[in-house]
Each structure stands twice: as structure tokens, then as C-alpha cells.
Design an enzyme around this catalytic site. Sequence first.
Site, PDB file in Angstrom:
ATOM      1  N   SER B 317       0.801  -1.237   0.000  1.00  0.00           N
ATOM      2  CA  SER B 317       0.000   0.000   0.000  1.00  0.00           C
ATOM      3  C   SER B 317       0.828   1.278   0.000  1.00  0.00           C
ATOM      4  O   SER B 317       0.296   2.353  -0.262  1.00  0.00           O
ATOM      5  CB  SER B 317      -0.932  -0.003   1.205  1.00  0.00           C
ATOM      6  OG  SER B 317      -1.850  -1.075   1.068  1.00  0.00           O
ATOM      7  N   HIS B 360     -15.104  -0.762   3.724  1.00  0.00           N
ATOM      8  CA  HIS B 360     -14.945   0.564   4.312  1.00  0.00           C
ATOM      9  C   HIS B 360     -16.166   1.441   4.112  1.00  0.00           C
ATOM     10  O   HIS B 360     -16.237   2.544   4.636  1.00  0.00           O
ATOM     11  CB  HIS B 360     -13.731   1.272   3.695  1.00  0.00           C
ATOM     12  CG  HIS B 360     -12.433   0.707   4.145  1.00  0.00           C
ATOM     13  ND1 HIS B 360     -11.754  -0.265   3.425  1.00  0.00           N
ATOM     14  CD2 HIS B 360     -11.671   0.937   5.241  1.00  0.00           C
ATOM     15  CE1 HIS B 360     -10.631  -0.577   4.037  1.00  0.00           C
ATOM     16  NE2 HIS B 360     -10.572   0.139   5.155  1.00  0.00           N
ATOM     17  N   CYS B 373      -7.908   1.931   1.744  1.00  0.00           N
ATOM     18  CA  CYS B 373      -8.971   1.097   1.189  1.00  0.00           C
ATOM     19  C   CYS B 373      -8.582   0.553  -0.174  1.00  0.00           C
ATOM     20  O   CYS B 373      -8.366   1.297  -1.122  1.00  0.00           O
ATOM     21  CB  CYS B 373     -10.262   1.919   1.055  1.00  0.00           C
ATOM     22  SG  CYS B 373     -11.538   1.015   0.156  1.00  0.00           S
TER      23      CYS B 373
END
Lengths: 374, 602
Positions: B317, B360, B373
Site C-alpha cells: 500500500s 470501508h 482502502c
Amino acid sequence: MIMFDRRLLYSFGWSLFFMTIAFAALALLNLYSASYQTGLVYFKKQAIWLSLGVVVMVLVSFINNKLIKRYSLHIYAVSIFLLIFVLVFGKEVAGSKSWIMLGPFASIQPSELAKIPLVLALARFYDSDYEGLPYSLLDLVKPALLVALPLVLVMLQPDLGTGLLIILISGSMILFMGVRKITLAIILAVIVGFSYPAWHYFMKPYQKSRIMTFLDPARDPLNSGYNAIQSQIAVGSGKFTGKGFMAGSQSQLRFIPAQQTDFAFSVLAEEWGFVGGFFALLLYFMIILWILDTASRSRDTYSILVCYGIAAMFFWHAVVNVGMVIGLLPITGVPLLILSYGGSSTLTAMIGIGIVLGVRMRKFPMPEAAVELR
Amino acid sequence: MQDFKGKLVISTIILCLAFVALVSRLWFLQVIKGDEFESFSIGNRIRIERVPAPRGRVLDRYGRELVVNRPSFDISILPKDVEDVQALSDNLSLILDIESTKIRDKILRAARKSRFKAVTIAQDINRDQLAVIEARRSSLPGLMIEVNNLRQYPHGVLGASFLGYIGKVSEEELNANPELNWNGLVGKSGVEKTWENSLRGDDGFVQKVTDALGREVHSDLFRKDLVNKNSVPGKDVVLSIDMDLQAAAEEALGEEFGAIVVIDVRNGDVLAMASRPTFDPADFVKGIDAAKWAELLNDKNYPLVNRATQGLYAPGSVFKMVPLAAAMKEGVIDPDMRFNCPGSYRLGTHTYRCWKRGGHGSMNMRQALVHSCDVYFYKLAEKLGIERFSKYMTAFGFGQPTGIGIEERAGVAPSREWKLERFKKPWYKGETIVSAIGQGYVSATPLQVAMMTAAIANGGTLLTPRLVVKEVAFSGETTVNTVPPHGHLPVEDSTLALIREAMVGVVNDPGGTGKGALLKDIKVAGKTGTAQVISLGSQTDAKKHMDHAWFTSFAPADKPEIAVSVVVEHGGKGGSVAAPLAKRIMEYYFDLKKERDADDNV
């Protein structure tokens, strides 16, 4: 007692005498440089030997050559005795039993001293045996035995250099006396026929290696080729005018092996260059020329042969030694007479010149009684 | 009586011919070949002794020593001067505590090659041994004591991964660089290798006159053609590294495997670069022994690999800033556009999961980054498409070397062309989607991630990391190492500001994934990452299948100074494992800064 005849002084070979003195002086100068780094021991000893040699030379020159002729074979016998003596009681140096010690500082080398007695004996033999014809193979047996006796004794030490010189000197003399062509051809054929088995079965490895190294010094630059290379470097680097007295790096830093003895000429050529080498050789060859000249003026066969033998001795010493130093011939332990340090070889040279001087003084035949030793 | 006249004439002619022959040979040697022999005779008597130049030191940015030299007393033997090999070997054996037969064999083997070349018997003998040898030297002919310089590492393994190691020069290195010394040591990796030419001094030599036995002769006669050359020490190389920070980074990693990179975002200076596991460069100073070398090479943990520049990891991420910036610039999204995250995203027959199984819910750009997310980024990437996406990956410095100078790997910034060339297969849409969360083909080094972070922090300049600040020659002459930046990120300043703000949220928002890096006085911005190693659900308990924990950050958020990127191999969650490490570093950095400012003000 030596009876003096005024005519002797008139006909004394002054030029040969002075050339010899000059060459001896040159030898001393060269040895001074060559032995400077090792405390001048060789220089001092050689100075003594040369002085002694000059005295001996003059004394010998006054001995009537008829007397020498009469005792030729006796002298030869003494020389053979010494050669046997050294084999039994001699001192072994570097694998060769060649020296008889005369005290802690002096020694003699019978093999060096054997050359002149052999010359005298060969001359005497020819003179008494002469029939006026060239030698046949059969005729050669007796002189061959005369040569073979000292030769074998010398080779037993072993002293290869002197052995080689004995062959060369006596060979020259016998050729000079005259050998039939067919005999010569047979001898040459036998020599060629024997050299192959000699190489393969009789020569020691170090002897072979010396010859191989001569053919190609770079083959083994650190061991047997080392001497040949270093000597040639010394000579070559002297260039035309030399590096100067006591300034030869090869000699002063002791890169040249045996520089006081066998390789003395490298020192000379390095420090005095081509100019010095040329004049030293010129002087030496002039001495030989004078000896040959004496032979040509002499009236009796014995004297001619003796002079010729002595000329041959000087000649072959120069060819073998200088040839080795400048890389034309393999390394053999042969000194350059007078120039190389060595009591026995110096005395031999001086005695030789003394005999020649004696012959030269008496070129007019004289009544025997007038010059006889009593 | 025979008439000998004719033969005497022939003899005289032979005499003259022999004279001419000898004199001709003299002429040939002395006049024609004289110059050649003269050069031989000079070479004969002059021995050249090398005077080794000390290698330059490696210093940190404040001039503190990281790598220095110390003298090493080495014992070598010159075979040609040895009188009795057995006696010498026995004597040395007693003093040096080496087997006598080993010494003898070494000398004999060397002598067979060349009697004129010295062979080293023992390196770096101790003071006591040296004293004994000095005292008995005269009875040990052929023995030589040489003083050489050995590398010394005052701080042990500190910085070893980028300082590198040295080793005996190899045949290839010698061929490539004739200036190297045939028996010298040469940099084999890291700074030691890359800055080899600066660090290596210029060896000097002294010429000595020696006699035929190799003994030095003190005679003025042959001095005139002696030439000496002073050795010139190598240049000191000053690094951008802050030794204290480096120590803190290495300490932070501790026993974990991974890397930490600290970059000054204003100029690209590498302030710290830790990699674990590592090696001890001291093992290499005398030339490493074969067993130790094999052990290092075969170590499955690859201690010789500098993970900061050579470790390739899926960035996970922390990569999300790239697709985000790309999508903004390409107009695919705007900051307020919302996507719904139900916990997974379906593309064709395949379902792509969000890390949060429950989803989410509705997310805007900022929220998507703060909460990391995945579904938001799947959608974004699908709209963006791989062509445009890969262009931005490259622009952010991925898939290419950073230019730090030491060994590094380029990693992969995948594209259609790349895949076609690499796998001879077309690109699939799903691969675009996983690329957006830094998985799939994407791979990057911690340094690349740090440089991307620095670029975001400093307003968009993709800098070249600078490891070496300057080189200082022995004369004092200084060469500053300037590194031109790669360029500017193709992103609007406002976009970067939004991303920075979102990264502040990652650390500071109540629901942010990077709360572990929260500092009291300094506002930190960051991004977590958790890179899947292999998707084998059943074996996740095994350590080697745990995810790599990522965290990349910069601070202070409003006036950035440093970027810190951390990867902990198989560490698990980035937020809980990597972020606290980054926090420790930044805390340390700002404490240190405060201290130094205080010192400066005194």
C-alpha cells in the site's frame, strides 16, 4: 752459477719483456677494482705472484735452453708426480681436488703448472724421435701417451678447463709437427663417432647443462645461465668507453661471478669499455705474436716447438676464456693468463715467457760450455 | 730439420683471425648492443620497493570515522636470500605459531616460481611476535618485515551494507584497471567499490641499489640514477550518513530482517541506510578465507545483500500514492469523488478483496488513503488503465536505478510492453488492479520508496540519493559530489498537497493505519503497507510466509526535512510493526537536531 755472455743482453727480448710487464700492470689495476669490494685480498696476493713471476721469468730466461731440453722429461716427471700427489693429498675446493696447500695463504695448482712440462716433453720427444715425415697413426701413440698421462690425472680431479687446454695445446703442437692427412681424417672420424655416446652416457648432468646453457643462456637465467648472462651484461653495458675505473656496477655489486679469476676480463671490459677491451686483447695477442716470431727466428727444432707450444698455451687461454666471457663459448674454468687471479697460472705464464726470452737471447747458436749451469 | 716457416705463417693468420673474431664480438656487445645491455645492467642493480599508500578513510557527514586504516606488520620471505629453508621455517614456526612444514612448502613453492619475488608468510603479526622477529632478524636471512595498511572498522558492522568490503584484487579487476596493485586489496562492494579510484592511494616506490645477493648497498657511485616516488594517500570520502542516526536505524531493526532508509528530502542526502542481516567487514580486511566466504555466500538470509538498495519487495500500500497522483492528474478522479467499498471488488470472474473484509463503505480520496482502502484503488486503477498508470510509476522513480552509486536493483514498474517482453504474454486487466495496491508484478527497493516519499514531501522533485557528499584529498583539495535530480513529478502541486495532507491523516487521524508513528511535538505524515508474500492462507503462521511490513513517512509534515522508509521482512502489518520503527528514528532525529542546535547556540 749462470755464466753471462754480453751478447745475451744485446739480444734480450726487451719488447716481449715490457709487453709482459705492461700486461701484468694492467692485470693488477683491473684486479684492484675487481677485488676492492672484498678487501683487496686478491689484489695483494696477485701483486705478490706477479712480482715473483717477473723474477722467475727473468731467471728462467737466463737458463740455457739446451739445459732445459736435456731435463725436459725430468721436469715432465716432476709434474706428473705433483698431479698424482694432488689427487692423494690435495685440498678439495668446490668438488675438485686441484690444490696443494703451501701454508694457510698460498696454494699451488699442479694442473696449471703441468702445461709447460708437457710442452717441453712433447718438444723433446719430437726432437729426438724426428724422422722428417708427418706422423702416422702408429707414430702418434707415443706422444699421445705423453699427453694422456697428465690429461687423465687432471680429469680425475676433475679440472675440465685444464683438461681442455691440454688437449688444445698438445693438439696444436702435434698438428704443427705434422700429421698425415689420412691419420687426421681417421682421428676426426673417431672423435665424431665418440661424441654421441659421450653426451648420452659419460657426461655429467652439470656438464651437459653448461653446454645447453651456452647454446641458450636464457634457458636458465638463475642457475647455469646466470654467469653467462651477467658476464655479457657487464661487457655490453661497458659500451665504447666503459663505465670508468671502479665504477662498473656489474663488478662492484658482484653480479659478475668469479670476477677476480675466470671473469676478470668482464670487469675490464665493463669499466674500460670497447677501447679497454680492444687494447688489452691487442697487447695479449702481440705477446703471442712475439712468441711466434721468436719461434720463427730460432734455429733448432726443440726451441721452435717449445715456443710454439707456449704460444699455443697463451692463445688457447685467451680464446677459451675471452670466448666464454663474451658469450662465444660455453662456461669452462679457464683463466686468462696473467689477467686472472691465480698463482699457478701466473707462474706458468711467466715461466713460459721466460723460456721464450731465453730462446730469443740465444738465437745465435753458442758453444754449450759457455752458458752451462754448474 | 723440418721447415716450420709455412706452418708459422698459417698459425699467425689463425692468430689474427681469432683476434678479429674476439674484437668483433666485443664490438657487437659493447657498441651495437651496448644500450640494451646498459639497460639490463641498470635493472640488475636497482630493486624497486613499493611504498603502499594508505587507502582513504570513509567519514560520516560530520567527519566521524567509519572506516580507517591501521598498520599491519607482515612477514615475507625473499627466496633467493634464504640460506637454510628448514632452519628458517623452524625458527619462524616457533615465533609465529604456524606449522614449520607449511612455511617451508610456501617458500619452496614460491622459489620454484621466482626466487626474486617475496612470498608473504604471515599477515598482521602481533607486537610480541614483531619484537621477537626484530631481535632475531640478523639470524633469519631472507626475511622481510613489510608494513601495510589494513582496513579497520571502529564501529564494527555499522553501515557495513553500504560501506562494502574489500578483497584481494582479481584477474579481471586487474585487467580492467591496470593501476591496481597485483597483490593489493580492492573494494569489492558498496562505497569501497564504487569510490575505489578515489579511496585508493597512489603507491610510491623507492629504488635501492642492491648487490647480486639482494643486499642493499650504500654507495654513492650508483645513486645518481635512483628515482623515488612518494606515495599519495587515497582521498577521504565523506558520506551523507549521520553516524548517530545510522546507529539508531540499525538498532531499531534489531534482529529483524529488513531495511530502513532515511533521506533528507531537501537535497537527497542519505542520512541513514540500515540493512539486516549484515556481515562483519573486518572478516575481509586480510582477504577473506574460503570457508568464511562460502558461509556468507551460502547463507539463505543473504547477509551480503544490501536490502535498502538491492532488496526487491512488493511495495504494497505504500505504492498507493502513485496511482492516486496519476488518477488525479489524468482527471480520472477528483478529491471528492466517492467509491463504495463493500469489502471486495469483482472484475470478470475474479473477486479482489479489500484488506478489511467487512468493507470501508463510502470513501473519498483522502479517506481511501488514510484507511488504505483497496477497493477504492481497484476502481481507480481500472479507470486509469495500465498505459497511463505505468507512465507514472516510471515518473515516480520505479523500475529504474535511483543512481545512488552503490549496487542497487531497478525493480519492476510493469507495463504491457514489459510483460510482453518478459513473459511473451498480453496484459490482463486484473494485473492493473493489483498493481494499484503495490502487488503483482510491482517490485521496489526501500530506497526507491524513500525517494518517492521525499519527492512527495519536497513539493515534487524526484531527487537522486546522495551517499557521498565530498571527497577530500590528502592535500586538502575537496571535490563536492553534486547529483542532479531526476526531474519533477508530473503532478500538480495541489495534488501533492492533498496527498501530503492525506498522509498526515494516516498517522494522525483516529482511524488512520499509521498511528504507530505518531509523535508528540512533530507532525508526521506517512503511509503503511502490508505486502503479501505468497497467498497461502493455511501457512500464514509460518514466519517466512508472513507479510512484509512497510511504512514510509516524512516529517515535519508542514516543512518536511526527512523521509523515513521502513520494511520489515515477514513482519506482518505495516502499521503495527514498521510504523513504530519509523517513529523511533524520527524521534531520534529531532532530538538530535535539538541537541545540535543547542550546541551550536552555545
